[in-house]
Design a protein around this motif. Structure first.
Motif, short mmCIF file in Angstrom:
data_model
loop_
_atom_site.label_atom_id
_atom_site.label_comp_id
_atom_site.label_asym_id
_atom_site.label_seq_id
_atom_site.Cartn_x
_atom_site.Cartn_y
_atom_site.Cartn_z
N LYS A 111 -15.26 0.07 7.73
CA LYS A 111 -14.16 0.76 8.40
C LYS A 111 -12.81 0.61 7.70
O LYS A 111 -12.05 1.58 7.61
N PRO A 112 -12.45 -0.57 7.19
CA PRO A 112 -11.17 -0.67 6.49
C PRO A 112 -11.08 0.27 5.28
O PRO A 112 -10.02 0.86 5.02
N SER A 113 -12.19 0.41 4.55
CA SER A 113 -12.20 1.32 3.40
C SER A 113 -12.05 2.77 3.84
O SER A 113 -11.36 3.57 3.19
N ILE A 114 -12.69 3.13 4.96
CA ILE A 114 -12.57 4.48 5.49
C ILE A 114 -11.14 4.77 5.92
O ILE A 114 -10.57 5.83 5.62
N LEU A 115 -10.53 3.81 6.61
CA LEU A 115 -9.15 3.99 7.06
C LEU A 115 -8.18 4.09 5.88
O LEU A 115 -7.25 4.91 5.89
N ALA A 116 -8.42 3.26 4.87
CA ALA A 116 -7.55 3.31 3.68
C ALA A 116 -7.66 4.67 2.99
O ALA A 116 -6.66 5.26 2.57
N ALA A 117 -8.90 5.17 2.88
CA ALA A 117 -9.11 6.48 2.26
C ALA A 117 -8.47 7.58 3.09
O ALA A 117 -7.84 8.51 2.55
N ALA A 118 -8.58 7.49 4.42
CA ALA A 118 -8.00 8.50 5.30
C ALA A 118 -6.48 8.50 5.20
O ALA A 118 -5.84 9.56 5.12
N ASP A 119 -5.87 7.31 5.18
CA ASP A 119 -4.42 7.23 5.07
C ASP A 119 -3.93 7.76 3.72
O ASP A 119 -2.92 8.48 3.65
N ALA A 120 -4.64 7.41 2.66
CA ALA A 120 -4.25 7.89 1.33
C ALA A 120 -4.39 9.40 1.24
O ALA A 120 -3.55 10.10 0.66
N HIS A 121 -5.47 9.93 1.82
CA HIS A 121 -5.68 11.38 1.77
C HIS A 121 -4.65 12.10 2.63
O HIS A 121 -4.20 13.20 2.27
N ALA A 122 -4.27 11.52 3.75
CA ALA A 122 -3.23 12.12 4.59
C ALA A 122 -1.91 12.22 3.83
O ALA A 122 -1.21 13.23 3.91
N ALA A 123 -1.57 11.15 3.10
CA ALA A 123 -0.35 11.18 2.29
C ALA A 123 -0.45 12.23 1.19
O ALA A 123 0.53 12.92 0.88
N TYR A 124 -1.63 12.36 0.61
CA TYR A 124 -1.87 13.36 -0.44
C TYR A 124 -1.69 14.78 0.13
O TYR A 124 -1.01 15.62 -0.48
N LEU A 125 -2.27 15.04 1.30
CA LEU A 125 -2.13 16.36 1.92
C LEU A 125 -0.67 16.65 2.27
O LEU A 125 -0.19 17.79 2.11
N SER A 162 0.83 -1.20 0.00
CA SER A 162 0.00 0.00 0.00
C SER A 162 0.87 1.24 0.00
O SER A 162 2.07 1.21 0.24
N GLN A 163 0.18 2.38 -0.20
CA GLN A 163 0.88 3.66 -0.32
C GLN A 163 1.60 4.00 0.98
O GLN A 163 1.15 3.69 2.07
N THR A 164 2.74 4.65 0.87
CA THR A 164 3.50 5.05 2.04
C THR A 164 2.66 5.97 2.92
O THR A 164 2.05 6.91 2.44
N ILE A 165 2.65 5.67 4.21
CA ILE A 165 1.81 6.42 5.12
C ILE A 165 2.53 7.69 5.59
O ILE A 165 3.72 7.67 5.93
N ASP A 166 1.79 8.79 5.62
CA ASP A 166 2.32 10.04 6.12
C ASP A 166 2.44 9.98 7.63
O ASP A 166 1.48 9.65 8.33
N THR A 167 3.59 10.27 8.16
CA THR A 167 3.78 10.21 9.62
C THR A 167 3.98 11.59 10.22
O THR A 167 4.41 11.72 11.36
#
Length: 758
Positions: free
Chosen positions: A573-587, A542-547
């Motif tokens: 919930k897994p789909s929501i978390l995946a979307a949140a993590d991807a959006h965090a990396a995008y931001l 999966s995409q690298t997570i923003d820390t």
């Protein structure tokens, strides 16, 4: 893929969101929620469910019935908390919002103005609406999320004005002191003493640098990078030419304030027509009063219709084209334009469902045999013809609403607005010579128009991330707009200084307003900070997570968003978390890119540092910056000279809002280009496409001869990351988030009046 993840790891899904995930979800919900509320106003009934200060749709009531609840809580929160309490605005007559302003908005909703889907391009209204939505969402996030209180900031500390990181830090420090400190009082005291605020401290001075770059970037995006930029510029230029500055300044010479206000009102709103005369005598009732200066003297009516002649020429050319669409084709398109909103929506939805062009659907709905005789070239001409007719109809409808409506709600609203500010106008007129400030405004618009035109010779631009990608262009750069703001900011300082110094009552009113308003940006409740570490993804690929730490998370709404997430079905919930993590990396990527772009601009401006000898020469500008700042080194001339030719310039500036703005336009649905078998296009597929009539006049001449917009956009967009698909968040949490925002709004914002109902 989503279902397999959910099935295999449902038990491993955490119930608690991290600060990074809360921040991402908060950003998603405010971003798409705000634009969804903006789009509601395509419907005439939307304003009746807005709530205070607008009336509900209750009929037969002796006075407007106004409710506290709102169907658009994000928009209503900003209006109620920031706009309505403004001195002057708060004194508007009770009928201004629920009768006059609401009537104008209702008329616009009933006009059924055209959609980008039908026109095949992104128009001016779409460009401005998406820009307003992105700016609005930023304010909304501050209001409902709040700014956490930290330790007091030392604005007299060290800030390197040549470093982007220090500009960002200064801006954040100033915001903190405005919201939680005593900076408002200090700045109002400073501007009353001297005609600038930057002398307050190095922190404020550096924050002003930050504001200037972002303001310049916004103007550059509107007038240079936007496909509608040249068209909007010509609109501004036309308005500028037609405003009677000399008459306004002559009116301002009148010593008596009441006579001056009366003269100015008559100059703007006085009407002269046979209908107005017969109404006054009593021979007729509600006859057309004609149009006033704002309406008739080419300020509104002619500005909106100046290009209608070109559109009509385009329509006539297609109608008379040899081998073009038949009379039956033309007639059916005209019938579609005249149809109701419901018919337009039904045909549009059918086109999307069938993935066929809007023209194909129109012909199929009307006369099925017409498509068989339509060639590819004729189909393209029909698309252009439809776009042209819609543009003509839009302008006709806007002119009817603003200039020919009976009763004339527009004129009544302007009168109310002037009357509400009359006490301030009297005080300012008595103590300040306003003519020099009218001249300053005229000078700024003249300079803005000149700055936005093509350069005399090309400059080299490069990508922010790599110097390998370069392009020569005559387009104005962001540095040119920085220079524009710098040249005219002293005029703004002078005006505010004179008002603050000579009209202390007005200064005190606005100081108190600012203090009360900024208090609402404080984070409302201290909360236990969510963990900052990211939830490990289940998929190793999966995409690298923003820390990056997100100390604010979702601010005051962190608990509410956490509750919304906890209430979701575990399969989602897994789909929501995946979307949140991807959006965090995008931001995170956007934030890094914004910082690099700002530094790129500062470095480029530093290249033009003046020589030591020039620093000792007298300055022509009334106010100058320290020579340690790159802002002190920009040549005030927009046109190329021997010292600036062929230097590198910036075409993309900082600001995450720009990418969010562009993403809204990129997601706009556009009709397929081919009759059948094509795909519904998006805004990203028609960048640079503009209505044909808009490219035939003066509006586009500089752009066509000066720079290649498509090439500029390609260079800019190579740096911007693709936004992730987060519609699952909007679908599953959007409704609940709206209810949370509305509840917070009703609890926090006091609504005055006796006729407010629950």
């Amino acid at each position: 893929m989503t279902s397999s993840i959910s099935g295999s790891s449902a038990s491993a899904v955490p119930d608690t969101l991290t600060a990074r995930q809360l921040h991402a979800l908060f950003d998603i919900l405010t971003h798409y929620g705000t634009y969804s509320e903006v789009e509601c106003f395509k419907n005439a009934n939307a304003i009746s469910t807005y709530g205070y200060p607008f009336a509900s749709s209750t009929e037969g009531a002796s006075e407007p019935v106004i409710k506290k609840e709102s169907s658009v809580p994000l928009l209503a929160t900003v209006l109620r908390a920031i706009v309505l309490p403004v001195p002057g605005v708060r004194d508007l007559p009770t009928g201004f919002w629920p009768l006059k302003f609401q009537g104008i908005l209702t008329n616009f909703g009933e006009a059924d103005l055209s959609e980008s889907y039908d026109k095949g391009s992104l128009g001016s209204r779409k460009t401005l609406a998406t820009a307003a939505s992105v700016i609005h969402e930023s304010v909304s996030r501050g209001l409902i999320g709040g700014l956490p209180k930290g330790s007091p900031r030392d604005l007299n500390g060290h800030y390197d004005r040549a470093k982007a990181q220090d500009l960002v830090r200064a801006w954040e420090d100033v915001l903190h002191e405005l919201v939680h400190g005593n900076l408002v009082e200090a700045l109002f005291g400073r501007i009353a003493e001297k005609p600038d605020i930057e002398g307050h401290s190095l922190g404020v001075q550096t924050a002003v640098d930050y504001i200037i770059i972002h303001l310049a970037t916004f103007m550059h995006h509107v007038f240079v990078l936007s496909p509608e930029g040249s068209y909007l510029l010509q609109m501004v230029a036309s308005i500028h030419k037609l405003v009677p500055y000399s008459a306004v300044k002559q009116t301002l010479r009148i010593g008596n304030a009441a006579s001056m206000i009366s003269g100015l009102t008559k100059l703007l709103l006085a009407k002269m027509s046979i209908g107005g005369l017969t109404n006054w005598i009593g021979l007729t009732q509600n006859a057309d009063d004609g149009m006033n200066l704002l309406q008739r003297h080419r300020i509104i009516s002619l500005i909106l219709s100046w290009d209608m002649a070109e559109f009509r020429k385009t329509a006539e050319r297609i109608e008379k084209a040899k081998g073009g669409p038949s009379k039956d084709h033309i007639a059916v398109i005209k019938e579609y334009v005249a149809k109701s909103r419901e018919d337009h929506l039904r045909i549009r939805n059918t086109s999307i469902k069938r993935t066929e062009s809007i023209i194909a659907t129109i012909f199929h709905e009307s006369r099925r045999g017409l498509m068989k005789s339509l060639s590819k070239e004729q189909h393209e001409q029909c698309l252009e013809y439809l776009s042209t007719l819609l543009a003509i109809r839009d302008r006709d409808e806007i002119i009817k609403i603003l200039c020919k409506q009976n009763p004339d709600l527009f004129t009544q609203a302007v009168r109310d607005f002037i009357g509400s500010f009359e006490p301030m106008i009297r005080a300012v007129h008595q103590n300040i010579d306003l003519r020099e400030h009218v001249s300053a405004a005229e000078s700024f618009l003249t300079d803005l128009i000149e700055t936005s035109k093509a350069k005399d010779s090309p400059v080299t631009i490069s990508s922010t991330l790599t110097a390998d990608k370069t392009l020569e262009t005559r387009a104005p750069s962001i540095e040119d707009y920085v220079g524009l703001v710098r040249r005219h900011r002293q005029s703004a300082y002078n005006f505010v200084h004179q008002v603050a110094k000579n009209c202390p009552e007005i200064k005190d009113e606005f100081r108190d307003y600012c203090k009360k308003t900024l208090v609402q940006f404080r984070q409302q409740q201290p909360e236990k900070q969510p963990p900052s570490s990211a939830t490990p993804p289940n998929d190793s690929n999966s995409q690298t997570i923003d820390t990056k730490p997100r100390k604010g998370a979702a601010g005051s709404l962190s608990t509410d968003i956490q509750s919304l997430f906890a209430a979701l079905p575990f399969q989602i919930k897994p789909s929501i978390l995946a979307a949140a993590d991807a959006h965090a990396a995008y931001l995170s990527s956007l934030e890094d890119l914004s910082l690099k772009r700002m530094q790129h601009i500062l470095d480029d401006m530093d290249l033009t540092s003046p020589t030591p000898s020039s620093l000792t020469e007298p300055k022509k500008e009334k106010f100058s910056l320290s020579t340690t700042s790159p802002f002190a080194s920009r040549n005030p001339c927009r046109r190329n000279n021997d010292n600036t030719k062929n230097r590198k310039a910036s075409m993309c500036g900082p600001g995450m809002f720009l990418s969010r703005w562009q993403s809204l336009m990129d997601e706009t649905l556009i009709t397929p280009q081919v009759p059948t078998g094509g795909q519904v296009r998006r805004g990203r597929d028609v960048k640079g496409v503009i209505a044909q009539a808009k490219t035939t006049g003066e509006a586009a001449s500089d752009a066509d001869k000066g720079w290649n917009l498509a090439a500029l956009m390609r260079l800019v967009e190579t740096e911007v990351p693709e936004p992730p698909d987060v519609q699952v968040v909007v679908k599953m949490m959007g409704s609940g988030f709206g209810e949370v925002v509305e509840g917070r709004m009703l609890d926090r914002i006091e609504i005055p009046g006796d006729n407010i109902t629950n």
